[in-house]
Design a protein around this motif. Structure first.
Motif, PDB file in Angstrom:
ATOM      1  N   ARG A 168      -5.691 -14.512   0.028  1.00  0.00           N
ATOM      2  CA  ARG A 168      -4.855 -14.100  -1.101  1.00  0.00           C
ATOM      3  C   ARG A 168      -4.771 -15.179  -2.188  1.00  0.00           C
ATOM      4  O   ARG A 168      -4.434 -14.859  -3.333  1.00  0.00           O
ATOM      5  CB  ARG A 168      -3.452 -13.744  -0.606  1.00  0.00           C
ATOM      6  CG  ARG A 168      -3.363 -12.344  -0.008  1.00  0.00           C
ATOM      7  CD  ARG A 168      -1.971 -12.053   0.500  1.00  0.00           C
ATOM      8  NE  ARG A 168      -1.790 -10.642   0.822  1.00  0.00           N
ATOM      9  CZ  ARG A 168      -0.760 -10.162   1.511  1.00  0.00           C
ATOM     10  NH1 ARG A 168       0.195 -10.994   1.928  1.00  0.00           N
ATOM     11  NH2 ARG A 168      -0.667  -8.876   1.768  1.00  0.00           N
ATOM     12  N   ASP A 185      -3.517  -4.726  -0.042  1.00  0.00           N
ATOM     13  CA  ASP A 185      -2.783  -4.897  -1.294  1.00  0.00           C
ATOM     14  C   ASP A 185      -3.337  -3.956  -2.358  1.00  0.00           C
ATOM     15  O   ASP A 185      -4.531  -3.633  -2.368  1.00  0.00           O
ATOM     16  CB  ASP A 185      -2.918  -6.333  -1.810  1.00  0.00           C
ATOM     17  CG  ASP A 185      -2.276  -7.352  -0.889  1.00  0.00           C
ATOM     18  OD1 ASP A 185      -1.523  -6.947   0.019  1.00  0.00           O
ATOM     19  OD2 ASP A 185      -2.544  -8.556  -1.062  1.00  0.00           O
ATOM     20  N   GLY A 243      -0.577  -7.784   5.885  1.00  0.00           N
ATOM     21  CA  GLY A 243      -1.664  -8.158   4.992  1.00  0.00           C
ATOM     22  C   GLY A 243      -3.019  -8.291   5.636  1.00  0.00           C
ATOM     23  O   GLY A 243      -4.017  -8.515   4.940  1.00  0.00           O
ATOM     24  N   PRO A 256      -5.898 -10.437  -4.758  1.00  0.00           N
ATOM     25  CA  PRO A 256      -5.340  -9.449  -3.824  1.00  0.00           C
ATOM     26  C   PRO A 256      -6.356  -9.087  -2.747  1.00  0.00           C
ATOM     27  O   PRO A 256      -7.543  -8.937  -3.025  1.00  0.00           O
ATOM     28  CB  PRO A 256      -5.039  -8.238  -4.726  1.00  0.00           C
ATOM     29  CG  PRO A 256      -5.017  -8.772  -6.120  1.00  0.00           C
ATOM     30  CD  PRO A 256      -5.966  -9.926  -6.140  1.00  0.00           C
ATOM     31  N   SER A 257      -5.879  -8.949  -1.513  1.00  0.00           N
ATOM     32  CA  SER A 257      -6.750  -8.533  -0.423  1.00  0.00           C
ATOM     33  C   SER A 257      -6.245  -7.223   0.164  1.00  0.00           C
ATOM     34  O   SER A 257      -5.033  -6.998   0.245  1.00  0.00           O
ATOM     35  CB  SER A 257      -6.819  -9.618   0.659  1.00  0.00           C
ATOM     36  OG  SER A 257      -5.557  -9.827   1.257  1.00  0.00           O
TER      37      SER A 257
END
Length: 260
Positions: free
Chosen positions: A145, A153, A181, A149-150
């Motif tokens: 991150r 997300d 996440g 964004p990963s």
């Protein structure tokens, strides 16, 4: 190019390859994220020899979703990875690279640095081997991150993939997979075979333990598979398939109902 250091590679700040879908430019990472969001299975293949010529051969697999490129062991040679990606040419846009780096447990600060370097060099995903705990999982998510964004997300172009390959990881599987996440999680059959001294039943039990946790937390689960077992693995619920042979690609896509 071969003589460049990782630090110089980091300074190159290469842009991620893009392609056009429905008239819009999207990155290879966004395409993978979109497929995962849609509940599709995605298919990757091990890079093979780390040469531009091998990259060109991999480019010929038209329906491939990604390439699994490992720098877990040996020199952390990102310039060579870039040559491999250059060898893929335009197919590098549809065959984005996910990069396996050395384990977090070996050098936490080094893992953070390598994650950033790998993304700067063009990888759209980072693979973290031998993840053992929630702390490791949180570290991996944060490392990706820091570059953007990963998935899952919103607007993600990057992905994280955690490999559970040790007894301590199996023992902590729910807290690892349940970490907020995390993009994908996969058991590592090869290392698990060593953990369980080749006991196939224990290895499969560990694999299914990881899959069950992934289903519980809604996290795509990965596995290696070939022609003989790929359809079964997809039926079981695995969604991130790393092919052990290229002939399995067509079989897997049919089993997953992939028409695009």
């Amino acid at each position: 190019m071969r003589s460049m250091t990782p630090l110089l590679a980091a300074n190159m700040l290469l842009s991620i390859s893009v392609l056009t879908v429905n008239g819009q430019s999207v990155s290879g990472g966004q395409v993978l994220a979109s497929r995962l969001t849609d509940g599709q299975a995605i298919f990757g293949i091990f890079s093979g020899e780390k040469t531009a010529e091998q990259g060109a051969r991999v480019a010929g697999y038209a329906d491939l979703d990604f390439v699994f490129y490992s720098l877990e062991r040996g020199p952390f040679d990102l310039p060579q990875m870039q040559l491999y990606m250059d060898g893929m040419g335009n197919a590098g846009r549809t065959h984005p690279v996910v990069l396996r780096i050395p384990p977090i447990r070996d050098d936490r600060q080094g893992a953070h640095v390598r994650a950033g370097l790998g993304i700067d060099a063009g990888a759209v995903g980072l693979v973290f081997p031998h993840v053992e705990s929630r702390e490791d999982a949180e570290f991996a998510v944060a490392a990706v991150r820091t570059k953007g964004p990963s998935w899952p997300d919103a607007g993600a172009e990057l992905l994280s993939m955690l490999l559970i390959e040790d007894q301590v990881g199996i023992d902590n599987v729910r807290e690892i997979v349940g970490t907020a996440g995390v993009s994908m999680v996969s058991p590592g059959p090869g290392d698990l075979r060593q953990v369980y001294s080749g006991d196939a039943e224990k290895v499969e039990t560990a694999i299914q333990t990881v899959l069950a946790a992934c289903k519980e937390f809604g996290v795509p689960c990965g596995i290696t598979a070939g022609v003989d077992d790929i359809a079964e693995r997809i039926t079981q619920g695995f969604r991130v398939i790393i092919l052990t042979d290229s002939q399995a690609l067509a079989v897997g896509r049919r089993a997953a109902g992939r028409t695009n």
